[in-house]
Design an enzyme around this catalytic site. Structure first.
Site, PDB file in Angstrom:
ATOM      1  N   CYS A   1      47.576  40.796  37.190  1.00  0.00           N
ATOM      2  CA  CYS A   1      47.714  40.805  35.729  1.00  0.00           C
ATOM      3  C   CYS A   1      49.030  40.159  35.272  1.00  0.00           C
ATOM      4  CB  CYS A   1      47.541  42.217  35.193  1.00  0.00           C
ATOM      5  SG  CYS A   1      47.070  42.252  33.449  1.00  0.00           S
TER       6      CYS A   1
ATOM      7  N   HIS B   1      41.697  43.408  37.186  1.00  0.00           N
ATOM      8  CA  HIS B   1      42.200  44.615  37.829  1.00  0.00           C
ATOM      9  C   HIS B   1      41.235  45.095  38.919  1.00  0.00           C
ATOM     10  CE1 HIS B   1      45.763  45.874  35.428  1.00  0.00           C
ATOM     11  NE2 HIS B   1      45.237  45.020  34.574  1.00  0.00           N
TER      12      HIS B   1
ATOM     13  N   GLU C   1      41.651  47.369  40.995  1.00  0.00           N
ATOM     14  CA  GLU C   1      41.723  48.827  41.173  1.00  0.00           C
ATOM     15  C   GLU C   1      40.943  49.569  40.096  1.00  0.00           C
ATOM     16  OE1 GLU C   1      44.182  48.373  37.689  1.00  0.00           O
ATOM     17  OE2 GLU C   1      43.927  47.129  39.471  1.00  0.00           O
TER      18      GLU C   1
END
Length: 380
Positions: A273, A356, A358
């Site tokens: 990011c 992302h 995760e």
């Protein structure tokens, strides 16, 4: 049935739109940038994602609050967003993990919660006109006063939130992914050490790094590359991670300069990011702002290495340019607008991703990225 008293609130957008609404979070008058998020679940994780610092988040899911809030679902030490906007707020929560209502949680976190808004219309407006500044108030209902206050306030791109969201002192993170059967965080065996530079890091990222086999030391944003070089040469760690975070990456000139030095020192780097954008800038390629950004848990990304399509979580307003191909191989692309979602830099062990992997909230189809970087380190 539990009830909470909703107070009157007023919302003014910089394009002139004005709304009467209800408030279920903190009181007061607050200015921030308005974006929308398309995730169906995970409003607590969204509220506590440091990347939302300085922003109001308009949730497209109309019913918010049903699962309440709990300590385990926080993505950082506190909520940094300016507020959460939704259509209908439910004070009566029902979930075995909940310890309080979402409204009480926002009050505790000093964050505004605004409901009874036409969120579908707001989302359509943002898609058409782009992310914009707004003001929300539980005190002032005069449109012209709100307009004047908004006009006199700094814009989000003029504010550096990194000092606010970053850790002040180094610390070690030892928890892996959350085990919902045991209702505890796992503690996997670790093989390599990574220094995570905190620009607003999410707990889910740290958990995934540990689960991929890394012992993790988190350090502040104002690191010195020469100090890290000495530690790297002394084999005190194996790689650096550049985290997510809020705001315009081009404001972070000091951090960009230090990252440029890390590149020159040939230290392996993994970025997500904001870290992904800072790497591009450190290589000399300027970022640009997207019209309304990517925020949500259902964005399709094509993995160009495997030709598979992964549904991903996203939260960013900026992107890197196509000219990055001069120094990097593009590995992932967004299938909504074709923007770059992942690169691997040439002549260096640097993996960089915009989305992302995760999640938190969102799907976990891209989590292999963490293991891919760990495997690449093993092959040096």
């Amino acid at each position: 049935m539990r009830e909470e008293t909703l107070r009157e609130a007023w919302v003014y957008l910089e394009n002139g739109l004005f709304f009467e609404a209800k408030s279920f979070g903190k009181s007061g008058s607050v200015v921030g940038e308005l974006v929308f998020n398309t995730s169906i679940t995970g409003y607590q994780e969204i509220a506590t994602d440091p990347s939302y610092a300085g922003q109001f988040v308009c949730l497209t899911m109309p019913e918010i609050g049903i699962v309440g809030a709990n300590p385990q679902d926080c993505e950082s030490k506190k909520a940094f967003c300016k507020g959460i906007l939704c259509h209908h707020y439910n004070a009566n929560y029902s979930n075995f993990r909940a310890t309080m209502s979402f409204g009480d949680f926002l009050k505790e976190q000093n964050v505004m919660g605004i409901c009874s808004l036409p969120t579908r219309f707001l989302t359509q407006t943002l898609r058409k006109e782009g992310a914009m500044m707004m003001i929300a108030s539980t005190e002032i209902k005069d449109k012209e006063k709100l307009k004047a206050m908004l006009k006199d306030s700094p814009r989000i791109e003029e504010i550096n939130y990194i000092k606010e969201v970053s850790t002040k002192e180094p610390y070690t993170h030892i928890e892996g992914r959350f085990d919902f059967q045991k209702m505890e965080y796992s503690k996997p065996q670790t093989y390599k050490k990574i220094l995570a530079i905190d620009f607003g890091i999410k707990r889910s990222i740290l958990n995934q790094l540990v689960s991929a086999g890394f012992s993790v030391e988190v350090i502040p944003h104002n690191f010195q590359a020469k100090t890290l070089k000495e530690r790297f040469n002394n084999k005190e760690f194996d790689a650096v991670f550049l985290s997510n975070g809020p705001g315009d990456p081009q404001m972070l000139t000091s951090e960009i300069a230090q990252i440029h030095e890390l590149i020159e020192y040939k230290i392996p780097i993994f970025a997500i990011c904001l870290g992904h954008q800072l790497l591009s800038l450190a290589f000399g390629y300027e970022t640009y702002k997207l019209r309304f950004g990517h925020h949500g848990g259902n964005h399709p990304v094509k993995n160009l290495l495997t030709q598979s399509v992964e549904i991903t979580a996203q939260n960013h307003n900026y992107s890197i340019p196509e000219s990055i191909q001069e120094v990097a191989e593009i590995t992932h692309r967004n299938l909504f607008d074709g923007t770059i979602e992942g690169v691997r830099y040439k002549n260096a062990l640097i993996y960089s991703y915009q989305h992302h992997p995760e999640a938190g909230p969102g799907p976990l189809e891209s989590t292999q990225i963490f293991q891919d970087f760990a495997n690449a380190l093993e092959n040096i």
